[in-house]
Enzyme design. Structure first.
Site, PDB file in Angstrom:
ATOM      1  N   TYR A 139       0.868  -1.191   0.000  1.00  0.00           N
ATOM      2  CA  TYR A 139       0.000   0.000   0.000  1.00  0.00           C
ATOM      3  C   TYR A 139       0.895   1.227   0.000  1.00  0.00           C
ATOM      4  O   TYR A 139       1.789   1.341   0.843  1.00  0.00           O
ATOM      5  CB  TYR A 139      -0.886  -0.017   1.249  1.00  0.00           C
ATOM      6  CG  TYR A 139      -1.751   1.206   1.427  1.00  0.00           C
ATOM      7  CD1 TYR A 139      -2.848   1.427   0.608  1.00  0.00           C
ATOM      8  CD2 TYR A 139      -1.474   2.135   2.434  1.00  0.00           C
ATOM      9  CE1 TYR A 139      -3.655   2.540   0.781  1.00  0.00           C
ATOM     10  CE2 TYR A 139      -2.279   3.256   2.617  1.00  0.00           C
ATOM     11  CZ  TYR A 139      -3.371   3.452   1.786  1.00  0.00           C
ATOM     12  OH  TYR A 139      -4.159   4.559   1.958  1.00  0.00           O
TER      13      TYR A 139
ATOM     14  N   ASP B  37       9.450   2.470  -0.630  1.00  0.00           N
ATOM     15  CA  ASP B  37       8.472   3.147   0.203  1.00  0.00           C
ATOM     16  C   ASP B  37       8.792   2.769   1.646  1.00  0.00           C
ATOM     17  O   ASP B  37       8.374   1.714   2.130  1.00  0.00           O
ATOM     18  CB  ASP B  37       7.058   2.711  -0.203  1.00  0.00           C
ATOM     19  CG  ASP B  37       5.994   3.343   0.689  1.00  0.00           C
ATOM     20  OD1 ASP B  37       6.351   3.932   1.726  1.00  0.00           O
ATOM     21  OD2 ASP B  37       4.803   3.223   0.349  1.00  0.00           O
TER      22      ASP B  37
ATOM     23  N   LYS C  70       5.821   9.171   8.775  1.00  0.00           N
ATOM     24  CA  LYS C  70       5.671   8.632  10.133  1.00  0.00           C
ATOM     25  C   LYS C  70       6.772   9.089  11.097  1.00  0.00           C
ATOM     26  O   LYS C  70       6.716  10.196  11.600  1.00  0.00           O
ATOM     27  CB  LYS C  70       5.534   7.118  10.067  1.00  0.00           C
ATOM     28  CG  LYS C  70       4.290   6.694   9.249  1.00  0.00           C
ATOM     29  CD  LYS C  70       3.911   5.259   9.451  1.00  0.00           C
ATOM     30  CE  LYS C  70       2.878   4.771   8.465  1.00  0.00           C
ATOM     31  NZ  LYS C  70       1.492   4.961   8.858  1.00  0.00           N
TER      32      LYS C  70
HETATM   33  N1  HOZ Z   1      -4.027   2.483   6.544  1.00  0.00           N
HETATM   34  C1  HOZ Z   1      -3.207   3.004   7.598  1.00  0.00           C
HETATM   35  C2  HOZ Z   1      -2.260   1.973   8.109  1.00  0.00           C
HETATM   36  N2  HOZ Z   1      -1.685   1.130   7.163  1.00  0.00           N
HETATM   37  C3  HOZ Z   1      -4.088   3.479   8.705  1.00  0.00           C
HETATM   38  C4  HOZ Z   1      -3.941   4.903   8.947  1.00  0.00           C
HETATM   39  C5  HOZ Z   1      -4.820   5.398  10.079  1.00  0.00           C
HETATM   40  O1  HOZ Z   1      -5.947   4.944  10.242  1.00  0.00           O
HETATM   41  O2  HOZ Z   1      -4.386   6.285  10.811  1.00  0.00           O
END
Ligand code: HOZ
Length: 429
Positions: free
Chosen positions: A144, A239, A267
């Site tokens: 992702y 990534d 992050k």
């Molecule tokens: N899809 C995000 C983690 N892989 C979640 C992000 C969130 O809900 O803060």
């Protein structure tokens, strides 16, 4: 366990925000039940609106590595806020964080700060296409890279969690240049290059997959991507939004000794504030506007609070802290392993540094096919049994658990005890 206040907040939230949340997985749809609303967070512990406390393994999806509300980080944010919250003009804080990142990752010669991982990957792909003059990109099933249209093809995280084909609102033309290969299958990538090598601008990969649960790269996989991209004049994009400054100070590139052409970060480098960055080879980054013709811009990019928070975090991340984090996570890993063994539950635990996932399955999990075949109902039962015991896991079987440097031995032992009890409760019959 009282949940009245969270339930009331959830009711209110749903009137104004889809499913009451600002990111889908948070709504607990994958595990059922009602999400709790956070009132505060300190160290390894979240406190909800009803006063329930949870040992936190979401850690803002990996952004929080020192633990919540670390005093040095809070002071840095406070001091920065007193000097102004956003300028829309350059400031020294951006240089300090850029210097710190480039020192730690010598293959990043220049970078550009953006506001999220999605912006970072989207911009890196644009840059790769401009640099090579080629349209196509290769991505992996279950990886992702945020929610840009052309990257929403066989994506992991929420897209996979909810079994969405991809996303409504993305015309087929937007993904016509996105080629998809199974993760950890080097020969499938070779085949794509054999077919369309002169059209492929870049391969983008999570060097440790974290959005179908944690799936480490198979031995030699990343090296093979490096080799095939070089041979065909394409770029390799890592990534590292999740893994950067998390799986080691040099991220996954450092851990596995493979140097990409471009890297995407987010992050940890924002210390819990919204941030992203893309960077890499100087000759490539010099193509970015206004030096070059690859346009990309942002009002809040290089935000002074985010820069200050990120810098405070990175300056504290020394070898001793990573060693201690590794020891804690190894301890957690082995206690969880022991619990599944004792319970006789078929499970595989994948871990790289402070990212791990427990998959309820007989088979090792090495790609999206094996990840998607795991017992997600069992995960949901374990999730709720853990929550009732004061441990917050990511609310989806297809996400990574994150450990912070504020997780103590006591937190880890408590988690393991809760896990053993949760397994007993979750096993059917
Ligand atoms: N899809 C995000 C983690 N892989 C979640 C992000 C969130 O809900 O803060």
């Amino acid at each position: 366990m009282h949940t009245k206040h969270s339930e009331h907040l959830y009711e209110r939230a749903q009137q104004f925000m889809p499913a009451g949340v600002n990111s889908p997985v948070r709504a607990f749809r994958a595990v059922g039940g009602t999400p709790f609303y956070v009132a505060s967070a300190k160290g390894a512990v979240l406190t909800d609106a009803d006063g329930n406390r949870y040992v936190d393994y979401v850690c803002s999806w990996g952004a929080i590595i020192l633990g919540h509300s670390h005093p040095t980080v809070v002071d840095a944010i406070r001091a920065a806020a007193a000097r102004g919250t956003s300028y829309g003009a350059p400031h020294e804080g951006e240089i300090l964080l850029a210097e710190e990142i480039c020192r730690a990752l010598p293959w990043v010669e220049m970078l550009r700060f953006v506001n999220s991982g999605t912006e970072a990957t989207m911009s890196a792909v644009r840059l790769a296409r401009a640099a090579t003059g080629r349209p196509k990109i290769v991505k992996f099933e279950g990886n992702y890279h945020g929610h840009a249209d052309h990257l929403l093809a066989k994506a992991g995280s929420g897209v996979a969690t909810f079994s969405l084909p991809d996303s409504a609102g993305v015309p087929a033309e937007m993904t016509q240049h996105t080629l998809v290969a199974p993760y950890n299958h080097a020969e499938a990538v070779e085949a794509l290059f054999r077919e369309a090598g002169d059209q492929i601008a870049a391969v983008i990969v999570e060097p440790v997959a974290g959005n179908m649960g944690v799936v480490p790269p198979a031995p030699g996989f990343l090296q093979s991507l490096r080799e095939v991209t070089r041979r065909h004049g394409a770029l390799l994009i890592f990534d590292e939004v999740m893994t950067g400054f998390r799986v080691s100070r040099q991220g996954a590139a450092g851990l596995y000794g493979v140097t990409p052409d471009l890297i995407c970060l987010g992050k940890v480098i924002g210390g819990g504030l919204p941030v992203g960055a893309y960077g890499g080879r100087r000759d490539l980054m010099q193509l970015v506007a206004p030096l070059g013709s690859v346009y990309q811009a942002g009002t809040l990019s290089g935000n002074p609070l985010a820069m200050a928070a990120g810098l405070a975090v990175l300056r504290l991340l020394d070898d001793a802290r990573y060693t201690q984090l590794e020891e804690r996570c190894a301890q957690l890993h082995s206690l969880l392993q022991e619990a599944v063994y004792r319970a006789g539950v078929p499970a595989h635990i994948n871990r790289v540094g402070s990212m791990l996932s427990v998959f309820f399955t007989e088979c090792p999990v090495t790609d999206s096919e094996t990840a998607f075949r795991t017992d997600r109902q069992m995960f949901s039962r374990v999730f709720h049994a853990m929550l009732r015991r004061g441990v917050f896991l990511p609310p989806s079987a297809l996400e990574a658990w994150f450990v912070s440097m504020a997780h103590t031995e006591t937190h880890i032992e408590r988690t393991a005890r809760a896990f053993a009890a949760a397994l007993r409760e979750a096993v059917p019959g």
